[in-house]
Design a protein around this motif. Structure first.
Motif, PDB file in Angstrom:
ATOM      1  N   VAL A 281       0.848  -1.196   0.000  1.00  0.00           N
ATOM      2  CA  VAL A 281       0.000   0.000   0.000  1.00  0.00           C
ATOM      3  C   VAL A 281       0.882   1.245   0.000  1.00  0.00           C
ATOM      4  CG1 VAL A 281      -1.739   1.332   1.257  1.00  0.00           C
ATOM      5  CG2 VAL A 281      -1.868  -1.180   1.221  1.00  0.00           C
ATOM      6  N   VAL A 282       0.554   2.186  -0.900  1.00  0.00           N
ATOM      7  CA  VAL A 282       1.215   3.495  -0.935  1.00  0.00           C
ATOM      8  C   VAL A 282       0.161   4.572  -0.729  1.00  0.00           C
ATOM      9  CG1 VAL A 282       2.537   5.141  -2.318  1.00  0.00           C
ATOM     10  CG2 VAL A 282       3.037   2.710  -2.490  1.00  0.00           C
ATOM     11  N   GLY A 283       0.479   5.556   0.113  1.00  0.00           N
ATOM     12  CA  GLY A 283      -0.417   6.688   0.340  1.00  0.00           C
ATOM     13  C   GLY A 283       0.042   7.923  -0.407  1.00  0.00           C
ATOM     14  N   PHE A 284      -0.473   9.077   0.031  1.00  0.00           N
ATOM     15  CA  PHE A 284      -0.167  10.344  -0.638  1.00  0.00           C
ATOM     16  C   PHE A 284      -0.317  11.470   0.371  1.00  0.00           C
ATOM     17  CE2 PHE A 284      -0.453  13.952  -3.341  1.00  0.00           C
ATOM     18  CZ  PHE A 284      -0.011  13.611  -4.610  1.00  0.00           C
ATOM     19  N   ASP A 285       0.691  12.282   0.555  1.00  0.00           N
ATOM     20  CA  ASP A 285       0.733  13.488   1.408  1.00  0.00           C
ATOM     21  C   ASP A 285       1.886  13.445   2.399  1.00  0.00           C
ATOM     22  OD1 ASP A 285      -1.333  15.005   0.350  1.00  0.00           O
ATOM     23  OD2 ASP A 285      -2.835  14.216   1.741  1.00  0.00           O
ATOM     24  N   ASP A 286       2.147  12.260   2.991  1.00  0.00           N
ATOM     25  CA  ASP A 286       3.089  12.117   4.104  1.00  0.00           C
ATOM     26  C   ASP A 286       2.640  12.940   5.303  1.00  0.00           C
ATOM     27  OD1 ASP A 286       5.238  11.022   5.458  1.00  0.00           O
ATOM     28  OD2 ASP A 286       6.604  12.633   4.889  1.00  0.00           O
ATOM     29  N   ILE A 287       1.443  12.616   5.803  1.00  0.00           N
ATOM     30  CA  ILE A 287       0.965  13.253   7.027  1.00  0.00           C
ATOM     31  C   ILE A 287       1.847  12.804   8.196  1.00  0.00           C
ATOM     32  CG2 ILE A 287      -1.400  13.367   6.147  1.00  0.00           C
ATOM     33  CD1 ILE A 287      -2.109  11.008   7.948  1.00  0.00           C
ATOM     34  N   PRO A 288       1.921  13.560   9.281  1.00  0.00           N
ATOM     35  CA  PRO A 288       2.797  13.187  10.402  1.00  0.00           C
ATOM     36  C   PRO A 288       2.549  11.779  10.930  1.00  0.00           C
ATOM     37  CG  PRO A 288       2.062  15.444  10.663  1.00  0.00           C
ATOM     38  CD  PRO A 288       1.304  14.889   9.487  1.00  0.00           C
ATOM     39  N   LEU A 289       1.306  11.309  10.922  1.00  0.00           N
ATOM     40  CA  LEU A 289       0.973   9.995  11.453  1.00  0.00           C
ATOM     41  C   LEU A 289       1.532   8.853  10.604  1.00  0.00           C
ATOM     42  CD1 LEU A 289      -0.686   8.473  13.640  1.00  0.00           C
ATOM     43  CD2 LEU A 289      -2.645   8.587  12.082  1.00  0.00           C
ATOM     44  N   ALA A 290       1.828   9.120   9.335  1.00  0.00           N
ATOM     45  CA  ALA A 290       2.206   8.055   8.402  1.00  0.00           C
ATOM     46  C   ALA A 290       3.425   7.271   8.859  1.00  0.00           C
ATOM     47  CB  ALA A 290       2.450   8.636   7.013  1.00  0.00           C
TER      48      ALA A 290
END
Length: 348
Positions: A281-290
């Motif tokens: 799984v890849v996300g988008f944004d790099d939020i602090p929680l990631a």
């Protein structure tokens, strides 16, 4: 030891530019050039003037500068009123860039679903006499009549219909480029194709990320699976994950933001599909929680500050040097943050 000029100025009320000029041994015009950060002043003279101004406690009279230039030294921002990470982070980047450019900031928020919100927000800012306007509006509310604006306009990351004295843009295509990188990372690991959990398509960001995913698959000649729609929330990611977990052919998913990716991972894990052993799984944004979820989330980092700085550079140039050609916008670098949620597909 304080010079007689400095002592006299400090004791006679607010220091003036003429006092700075006397203490520095230069003309008032040179003082004005230094304090307005204009060119054609040597480093030695500039330092002498700044030292004199600091010793006298002199500050440039902004009101006088506004009257002389015919400008208010303020920039207006039209932004969606939301706590979502992307729009909120971009607004913070704009605020820092405006402050660094020594302009005041005026913000008018719009409401999702209000087709006339942008027009009304622009009118409000123009009534306040701003020198330029930033459009940081992430949603397409349908056809909006062209807005005539007599000041320069900066549009961030999305198209918009404006008739302006000068219109500039920054960040256009960045989300698509990042989505291609996220999808390409999964293909490079050996996955035959990549599924996509998309954001709502009335958002320009949702469209750009979908297009980037499609482009990356097409470039490799890979099958394009059916798109699964989400609404940016972790709950929608969880709901999508329950459906994807039931399909044994799913080995890789690119989610259009980190919140949906986190909900997706939770659903996959509950269904017995391990991340990344069974599904990457890849996300988008790099939020602090990631970086702190389990497994830590591979994602792409949005360059909010870089886009805001580059956009403000162009806007301030259009405001202060309207007769000078603009240099093209610089594209920010792509940052893929590889963590523990991606791996090569299982041999099974």
């Amino acid at each position: 030891m304080t010079t007689p000029v400095a002592a006299q100025s400090k004791g006679s009320g607010t220091p003036r530019s003429v006092d700075v000029a006397r203490l520095a041994g230069v003309s008032q015009k040179t003082v004005s050039r230094v304090l307005n950060n204009e060119p054609y002043v040597s480093a030695e003279v500039r330092q002498r003037v700044l030292a004199a101004a600091e010793e006298l406690g002199y500050r440039l009279n902004n009101a006088a500068r506004m009257l002389a230039s015919g400008r208010t030294r303020s920039i207006g921002v039209v932004s969606l009123g939301t706590a979502l990470f992307g729009p909120a982070s971009l607004l913070m980047g704009i605020e820092r860039a405006v402050r660094d450019a020594e302009y005041a900031l005026r913000v008018v928020n719009t409401v999702e679903g209000d087709a006339s919100g942008i027009t009304g927000a622009v009118d409000t800012l123009l009534e306040q006499g701003v020198d330029g306007i930033v459009i940081s509006e992430p949603i397409d509310e349908g056809h909006v009549a062209a807005v005539r604006v007599e000041v320069p306009v900066l549009v961030l990351g999305a198209p918009s219909e404006f008739v302006a004295s000068r219109a500039v843009s920054a960040g256009v295509g960045v989300a698509e480029q990042l989505a291609r990188a996220a999808t390409g990372h999964l293909l490079d690991l050996g996955h035959q194709t990549v599924h996509h959990l998309a954001g709502p398509q009335q958002w320009y960001a949702g469209r750009d990320r979908l297009r980037g995913w499609q482009t990356a698959l097409a470039a490799r000649g890979r099958q394009q699976p059916a798109v699964v729609m989400g609404d940016w929330s972790a709950a929608s990611g969880y709901a999508a994950g329950r459906g994807l977990a039931a399909d044994p052919s799913v080995t890789a998913v690119f989610a259009a933001n980190d919140d949906m990716a986190i909900g997706l991972v939770r659903a996959l894990t509950e269904a017995g599909r391990r991340v990344p052993e069974d599904v990457s799984v890849v996300g988008f944004d790099d939020i602090p929680l990631a970086a702190y979820v389990t497994p830590s989330l591979t994602t792409v980092r949005q360059p909010f500050d870089a886009v805001a700085r580059e956009g403000l550079r162009l806007l301030v140039h259009a405001i202060e040097k309207p007769d000078v050609d603009l240099t093209p916008a610089n594209d920010p670098p792509v940052e893929l943050v590889v963590r523990d949620s991606t791996a090569a597909p299982s041999s099974r």
